[in-house]
Design a protein around this motif. Structure first.
Motif, mmCIF file in Angstrom:
data_model
loop_
_atom_site.group_PDB
_atom_site.id
_atom_site.type_symbol
_atom_site.label_atom_id
_atom_site.label_comp_id
_atom_site.label_asym_id
_atom_site.label_seq_id
_atom_site.Cartn_x
_atom_site.Cartn_y
_atom_site.Cartn_z
ATOM 1 N N LEU A 1 3.151 5.290 5.697
ATOM 2 C CA LEU A 1 4.013 6.461 5.588
ATOM 3 C C LEU A 1 3.803 7.096 4.218
ATOM 4 C CD1 LEU A 1 7.305 5.094 7.202
ATOM 5 C CD2 LEU A 1 5.505 6.489 8.259
ATOM 6 N N ILE A 2 3.377 8.367 4.221
ATOM 7 C CA ILE A 2 3.065 9.079 2.990
ATOM 8 C C ILE A 2 3.859 10.376 2.968
ATOM 9 C CG2 ILE A 2 1.232 10.099 1.585
ATOM 10 C CD1 ILE A 2 -0.743 8.306 3.042
ATOM 11 N N SER A 3 4.425 10.715 1.816
ATOM 12 C CA SER A 3 5.235 11.924 1.676
ATOM 13 C C SER A 3 4.358 13.168 1.784
ATOM 14 C CB SER A 3 5.968 11.916 0.330
ATOM 15 O OG SER A 3 6.556 13.176 0.073
ATOM 16 N N LEU B 1 0.824 -1.203 0.000
ATOM 17 C CA LEU B 1 0.000 0.000 0.000
ATOM 18 C C LEU B 1 0.863 1.260 0.000
ATOM 19 C CD1 LEU B 1 -2.867 -0.990 2.472
ATOM 20 C CD2 LEU B 1 -2.989 -0.786 -0.020
ATOM 21 N N GLU B 2 1.975 1.229 0.745
ATOM 22 C CA GLU B 2 2.877 2.376 0.759
ATOM 23 C C GLU B 2 3.477 2.610 -0.620
ATOM 24 O OE1 GLU B 2 5.783 1.875 3.781
ATOM 25 O OE2 GLU B 2 4.400 2.261 5.439
ATOM 26 N N VAL B 3 3.899 1.524 -1.295
ATOM 27 C CA VAL B 3 4.447 1.639 -2.642
ATOM 28 C C VAL B 3 3.385 2.160 -3.611
ATOM 29 C CG1 VAL B 3 5.398 0.351 -4.602
ATOM 30 C CG2 VAL B 3 6.193 -0.135 -2.282
ATOM 31 N N LEU B 4 2.168 1.617 -3.508
ATOM 32 C CA LEU B 4 1.090 2.017 -4.400
ATOM 33 C C LEU B 4 0.715 3.482 -4.211
ATOM 34 C CD1 LEU B 4 -1.058 1.194 -6.481
ATOM 35 C CD2 LEU B 4 -2.533 0.536 -4.567
ATOM 36 N N ILE B 5 0.547 3.892 -2.955
ATOM 37 C CA ILE B 5 0.179 5.284 -2.686
ATOM 38 C C ILE B 5 1.303 6.224 -3.108
ATOM 39 C CG2 ILE B 5 -0.344 6.945 -0.864
ATOM 40 C CD1 ILE B 5 -1.759 4.696 0.634
ATOM 41 N N GLY B 6 2.547 5.835 -2.841
ATOM 42 C CA GLY B 6 3.682 6.650 -3.280
ATOM 43 C C GLY B 6 3.707 6.796 -4.789
ATOM 44 N N GLY B 7 3.401 5.712 -5.512
ATOM 45 C CA GLY B 7 3.339 5.788 -6.967
ATOM 46 C C GLY B 7 2.209 6.666 -7.456
#
Length: 293
Positions: free
Chosen positions: A135-137, A5-11
Motif C-alpha cells: 500500500l503506497i500513498s 517494505l510499506e514502512v520503508l517506501i512510505g519513509g
C-alpha cells in the motif's frame, strides 16, 4: 517483510517532501555561498499567497502564475535591497540578513493575508494504492514524481546552460565573476526566482498535507539534516539526503520506538546528521573546500 517494505517506501516518499525544501537551500548556497534561513518563510509566503488567491475566486492556474510572479518580484526586491549592498561581505553577514528577511516575510504574509489557517486541496486524494500487495500513498507518489522532474530540470540548468556556469562562478568568487563580465545582479535575481518557484511547489505540497499555516515555515528545521547529509552544494544530494532521513525516521519510529520511546522520529535525523558531520563534514555529495596557503 511486507509491513517493513510499506514502512520503508512510505519513509522514502515522505523524505522527498523534505528534499523539496532542501533544494531551495541548495540553489541559494550554490549562487552565494550562504545558508538562506529565509527559505522556510518563502515556502510559507508562496503557499499563503496561492491559497488566498484561490479563496478569492481566482482560477487555479492563474493563481499559480500570479504567485510565481510575486516570487519573481520578491527576488528582484531582495537582490536590490539586501544582496547588492552586501556584495563580498562575510558569509555570517549574509546569513544574518536572511534571518532578518525570514522575519520580514512572515510579517508581510500576515499583513497581506491574515494569520488564519487555510485548507488546500490540490485535487490529489491522499489514499493508498495497491502495488504488488504493498500500500503506497498516491499523494506521496505525486510528490516524488514532482521532485524527480525538478531535479532533472535544475541539474540541466546548472550543467548545460550559461546561467548555470555563471551561478557556479559567482559562488566561487563574486568579485572575480564581476571582473570577467558576469552580471551579478542578474544571476542573483535568477537564482532567487528559481528558489522561489521551488518554494512555491514545496509550499503547495506541504500545505496540502498539513494545511497552510505559519508553522509551515518551520519545515526549514526538517531540511537541515537533509542538507548536512546530502551536502549543501548538491541538488541530487538533497534528494538522497531526504530519502535517507525519511526512511530512517519512519523505520526507527516503528521498530525502535516501542523500545526507546515514542517520538524518536523527531530527533533521529539530527543524530544521523551529527554522525555525518563527524565522518564527512561536507556531506555525501558536497564539495570539500580546498584552501591554498
Amino acid at each position: 517483510m511486507q509491513f517493513f517494505l510499506e514502512v520503508l517506501i512510505g519513509g522514502l516518499l515522505a523524505g522527498v517532501m523534505y528534499s523539496l525544501v532542501a533544494i531551495g537551500f541548495v540553489l541559494i548556497y550554490k549562487a552565494s555561498g550562504v545558508f538562506n534561513f529565509a527559505q522556510g518563510a518563502m515556502v510559507l509566503f508562496a503557499a499563503l499567497t496561492f491559497v488566498s488567491l484561490l479563496e478569492r475566486g481566482v482560477p487555479f492556474w492563474l493563481a499559480f502564475v500570479l504567485t510565481l510572479a510575486s516570487m519573481v518580484l520578491l527576488a528582484l526586491a531582495i537582490e536590490k535591497c539586501v544582496l547588492r549592498p552586501l556584495v563580498n561581505r562575510p558569509p555570517i553577514t549574509l546569513f544574518m540578513a536572511t534571518l532578518g528577511l525570514a522575519t520580514i516575510l512572515e510579517g508581510l504574509a500576515q499583513v497581506l493575508w491574515g494569520a488564519q489557517v487555510h485548507g488546500l486541496d490540490l485535487g490529489i486524494a491522499d489514499e493508498p494504492l495497491e502495488f504488488h500487495g504493498l500500500l503506497i500513498s498516491a499523494f506521496d507518489l505525486f510528490a516524488a514524481g514532482t521532485a524527480a522532474v525538478l531535479v532533472v530540470v535544475l541539474s540541466l540548468l546548472f550543467t548545460h546552460t550559461r546561467i548555470g556556469l555563471s551561478l557556479r562562478a559567482v559562488a566561487d568568487d563574486p568579485l572575480a565573476a564581476l571582473a570577467v563580465g558576469i552580471r551579478l545582479p542578474r544571476v542573483w535575481v535568477v537564482v532567487w526566482s528559481v528558489a522561489g518557484f521551488v518554494g512555491l511547489v514545496a509550499g503547495l505540497l506541504w500545505g496540502a498535507r498539513l494545511g497552510v499555516q505559519f508553522s509551515l515555515s518551520l519545515v526549514v528545521l526538517k531540511a537541515l539534516p537533509v542538507l548536512i547529509i546530502g551536502g549543501f552544494s548538491s541538488i541530487s544530494g538533497a534528494i538522497i539526503g531526504g530519502l535517507i532521513i525519511g526512511a530512517a525516521e519512519k523505520v526507527a519510529e516503528i521498530y525502535l520506538g516501542p523500545i526507546i520511546g515514542s517520538g524518536i522520529e523527531n530527533w533521529v535525523p539530527y543524530v544521523l546528521a551529527l554522525l555525518c558531520l563527524l565522518v564527512r563534514p561536507a556531506g555525501l555529495f558536497g564539495d570539500t573546500p580546498i584552501e591554498r596557503v
